[in-house]
Design a protein around this motif. Structure first.
Motif, mmCIF file in Angstrom:
data_model
loop_
_atom_site.group_PDB
_atom_site.id
_atom_site.type_symbol
_atom_site.label_atom_id
_atom_site.label_comp_id
_atom_site.label_asym_id
_atom_site.label_seq_id
_atom_site.Cartn_x
_atom_site.Cartn_y
_atom_site.Cartn_z
ATOM 1 N N GLY A 16 -2.183 -15.668 2.180
ATOM 2 C CA GLY A 16 -3.471 -16.344 2.151
ATOM 3 C C GLY A 16 -4.485 -15.665 3.052
ATOM 4 O O GLY A 16 -4.154 -14.786 3.861
ATOM 5 N N ALA A 17 -5.734 -16.085 2.894
ATOM 6 C CA ALA A 17 -6.808 -15.514 3.704
ATOM 7 C C ALA A 17 -6.520 -15.732 5.184
ATOM 8 O O ALA A 17 -6.240 -16.840 5.621
ATOM 9 C CB ALA A 17 -8.133 -16.162 3.328
ATOM 10 N N GLY A 18 -6.555 -14.654 5.931
ATOM 11 C CA GLY A 18 -6.284 -14.733 7.368
ATOM 12 C C GLY A 18 -4.856 -14.409 7.740
ATOM 13 O O GLY A 18 -4.550 -14.253 8.926
ATOM 14 N N TYR A 19 -3.955 -14.301 6.748
ATOM 15 C CA TYR A 19 -2.546 -14.040 7.042
ATOM 16 C C TYR A 19 -2.028 -12.908 6.153
ATOM 17 O O TYR A 19 -0.941 -12.974 5.594
ATOM 18 C CB TYR A 19 -1.717 -15.313 6.829
ATOM 19 C CG TYR A 19 -2.272 -16.494 7.581
ATOM 20 C CD1 TYR A 19 -2.027 -16.664 8.931
ATOM 21 C CD2 TYR A 19 -3.099 -17.410 6.928
ATOM 22 C CE1 TYR A 19 -2.560 -17.730 9.626
ATOM 23 C CE2 TYR A 19 -3.645 -18.484 7.614
ATOM 24 C CZ TYR A 19 -3.376 -18.644 8.955
ATOM 25 O OH TYR A 19 -3.915 -19.697 9.642
ATOM 26 N N THR A 20 -2.834 -11.875 6.034
ATOM 27 C CA THR A 20 -2.501 -10.745 5.174
ATOM 28 C C THR A 20 -1.627 -9.743 5.911
ATOM 29 O O THR A 20 -1.437 -9.819 7.128
ATOM 30 C CB THR A 20 -3.796 -10.042 4.721
ATOM 31 O OG1 THR A 20 -4.496 -9.561 5.882
ATOM 32 C CG2 THR A 20 -4.701 -11.001 3.958
ATOM 33 N N ALA A 21 -1.107 -8.775 5.134
ATOM 34 C CA ALA A 21 -0.267 -7.736 5.723
ATOM 35 C C ALA A 21 -1.034 -6.929 6.760
ATOM 36 O O ALA A 21 -0.469 -6.474 7.771
ATOM 37 C CB ALA A 21 0.258 -6.820 4.624
ATOM 38 N N GLU A 22 -2.341 -6.729 6.537
ATOM 39 C CA GLU A 22 -3.163 -5.953 7.469
ATOM 40 C C GLU A 22 -3.255 -6.640 8.830
ATOM 41 O O GLU A 22 -3.297 -5.976 9.874
ATOM 42 C CB GLU A 22 -4.557 -5.744 6.890
ATOM 43 C CG GLU A 22 -4.625 -4.828 5.682
ATOM 44 C CD GLU A 22 -4.094 -5.488 4.417
ATOM 45 O OE1 GLU A 22 -3.724 -4.759 3.478
ATOM 46 O OE2 GLU A 22 -4.065 -6.743 4.383
ATOM 47 N N LYS A 23 -3.284 -7.974 8.833
ATOM 48 C CA LYS A 23 -3.354 -8.705 10.097
ATOM 49 C C LYS A 23 -2.085 -8.491 10.919
ATOM 50 O O LYS A 23 -2.140 -8.298 12.133
ATOM 51 C CB LYS A 23 -3.565 -10.191 9.831
ATOM 52 C CG LYS A 23 -4.891 -10.528 9.157
ATOM 53 C CD LYS A 23 -6.062 -10.248 10.075
ATOM 54 C CE LYS A 23 -7.371 -10.689 9.436
ATOM 55 N NZ LYS A 23 -8.538 -10.417 10.314
ATOM 56 N N PHE A 24 -0.941 -8.515 10.251
ATOM 57 C CA PHE A 24 0.318 -8.273 10.949
ATOM 58 C C PHE A 24 0.374 -6.840 11.489
ATOM 59 O O PHE A 24 0.835 -6.598 12.606
ATOM 60 C CB PHE A 24 1.497 -8.515 10.017
ATOM 61 C CG PHE A 24 1.809 -9.972 9.779
ATOM 62 C CD1 PHE A 24 2.533 -10.694 10.704
ATOM 63 C CD2 PHE A 24 1.383 -10.607 8.622
ATOM 64 C CE1 PHE A 24 2.827 -12.031 10.490
ATOM 65 C CE2 PHE A 24 1.673 -11.940 8.391
ATOM 66 C CZ PHE A 24 2.400 -12.653 9.326
#
Length: 469
Positions: free
Chosen positions: A257-265
């Protein structure tokens, strides 16, 4: 001691059942300890005042103060003094750690917050009144929760600032594998049709098994209602303060979902020299499958599950197209399209992480613990008509985070904890205050006397008198 025993005897005679007796004894115990501690505080204040006077401080006046402990309100005398520069102080309060304008002990406040993390404010106020000498309203419970939660939030913010200002990463524990999951859950706000998203992350080192029960190893939790940009900064700071990840394989899980993407990790765990492996949460994949095809079991669902497990895109499209061709309801067709889009947009993340890396741990399991861990938030903050202000929601999740990580009491008492030097002063002052204690009546020794018999020695009373000689 004799006074206490005589009071207990009196209570036994005055009460006709054990319930009333025990309740009366509890009240007596609270009053006694509160009175004794008040005397101790007053004596220690006297010692500290004399010490400060020797240093040139000037006494202004003596005031009364009361602090609510779990066993009752403790009243004591503390002295207002002026230092050499003319600044006002209550030296005893500063020395022992009582904050200005505080009417409750730190233990009472942190315990109230810990109880409120599991029960409603009204229930907490009721339990405290029944089992302790603390009598507060549910509104006061909410005020305490916001204050204690704010301490944890400030500690997390300071951790982010320290990491940003630091020239190098702190030295942390080195682990071969680290696992992280993140998701959001919404709770209702006090404004109409407005809710707050609680961003929730769990970080752990593996799994421990006890019988059939499996638990996460060395789990660390982060929760906040702040924007996801701040959430990920706190995740990065929390991880960096505990681990050195340069040689660590990081495996992550989310619903995409928005805000919890692979890029954030990838950004949060960027100190690892390996790419961060991110998988789509299996729970949400099969939840989407049930929404699209219904809850009942069917050959279509069985084949689609096989296609997802085998990561076979051709097989997936074939069976989904076949199912869609049987539909006549436009709403059901739309659900299938939504599911197809969700899967295709995240196809590269539908994977079994154990098959994507070399030499996975022997105790490796599938990721997906977030949904069960979300109950920590939902059970306390959703349903039962609950609505939360922005400050109340943030404070509650921070209190729960502090309890789960074992940091709540530490951060709340951060500015009150005594150093080794100050603790030595405590021992010295306690000894000095004991010198101030004077017995209420000087000992006169044992008294002697004689009771006249006034009867023949051969009589019964005479023989009794002879037996005492």
């Amino acid at each position: 001691m004799n006074t206490i025993i005589s009071k207990l005897y009196r209570l036994i005679h005055q009460t006709d059942n054990l319930i009333d007796f025990e309740e009366s004894v509890r009240t007596l115990m609270y009053e006694l300890f509160a009175s004794l501690l008040g005397d101790v505080f007053t004596n220690m204040n006297t010692v500290i005042v004399k010490k400060k006077q020797a240093e040139g401080w000037r006494v202004e006046r003596n005031d009364e103060r009361e602090i609510q402990f779990t066993f009752g309100g403790v009243r004591f005398t503390h002295t207002l003094m002026h230092d050499l520069e003319g600044h006002s102080h209550y030296p005893f309060d500063e020395w022992i750690g009582f904050k200005k304008y505080k009417r409750r002990s730190p233990f009472v406040e942190v315990k109230v917050a810990e109880m409120a993390a599991e029960s409603t404010y009204r229930e907490v106020a009721h339990v405290l009144k029944e089992w302790t000498a603390v009598d507060i309203s549910h509104a006061t419970v909410g005020t305490i929760v916001r204050e204690v939660g704010r301490a944890q939030a400030i500690a997390d913010k300071d951790m982010v600032i320290d990491l940003e200002d630091s020239a190098e990463l702190p030295e942390g524990e080195k682990v071969e594998f680290l696992y992280a999951e993140a998701d959001g859950v919404f709770v209702r706000g006090t404004e109409k049709k407005k809710s707050h998203e609680v961003s929730h992350a769990i970080i752990y080192e593996g799994w421990d098994k006890s019988g059939k029960r499996v638990s996460l190893r060395n789990q660390k939790v982060l929760m906040t209602t702040k924007p996801t940009s701040e959430f990920w900064k706190e995740v990065q700071a929390l991880t960096a303060n505990h681990y050195s990840l340069e040689k660590t394989r990081v495996v992550t899980n989310s619903d995409g979902g928005a805000g919890y993407t692979a890029e954030k990790f990838q950004e949060a765990f960027s100190q690892s020299e390996y790419p961060v492996l991110n998988q789509l949460d299996p729970y949400h994949v099969f939840q989407g499958l049930n929404r699209a095809l219904g809850a009942k079991q069917s050959d279509y669902k069985t084949e689609l599950r096989k296609a997802l497990e085998n990561h076979d895109l051709e097989h997936f499209n074939l069976w989904l197209d076949t199912y869609e061709s049987t539909l006549e309801d436009s709403k059901k067709t739309e659900k299938v399209k939504v599911f197809r889009t969700y899967i295709l947009n995240n196809w590269d993340r539908i994977l079994n992480w154990k098959k994507r890396i070399d030499n996975p741990p022997e105790d490796a399991r599938n990721l997906g613990a977030m949904e069960s861990n979300q109950r920590r938030v939902t059970y306390r903050m959703k349903k039962r008509g609950m609505h939360w202000s922005p400050e109340g929601a943030e404070a509650m999740v921070k209190v729960k985070q502090g309890i789960l990580n074992g940091t709540l009491r530490e951060v709340y008492l951060a500015d009150l904890k005594r150093s080794a030097r100050k603790q030595r002063e405590v021992k010295k002052v306690v000894r000095m205050s004991s010198y101030l204690h004077q017995p209420t009546r000087p000992s006169m020794g044992a008294k002697q006397g004689v009771i006249g018999v006034y009867a023949p020695h051969s009589s019964a009373i005479g023989k009794l008198a002879k037996s005492f000689r």
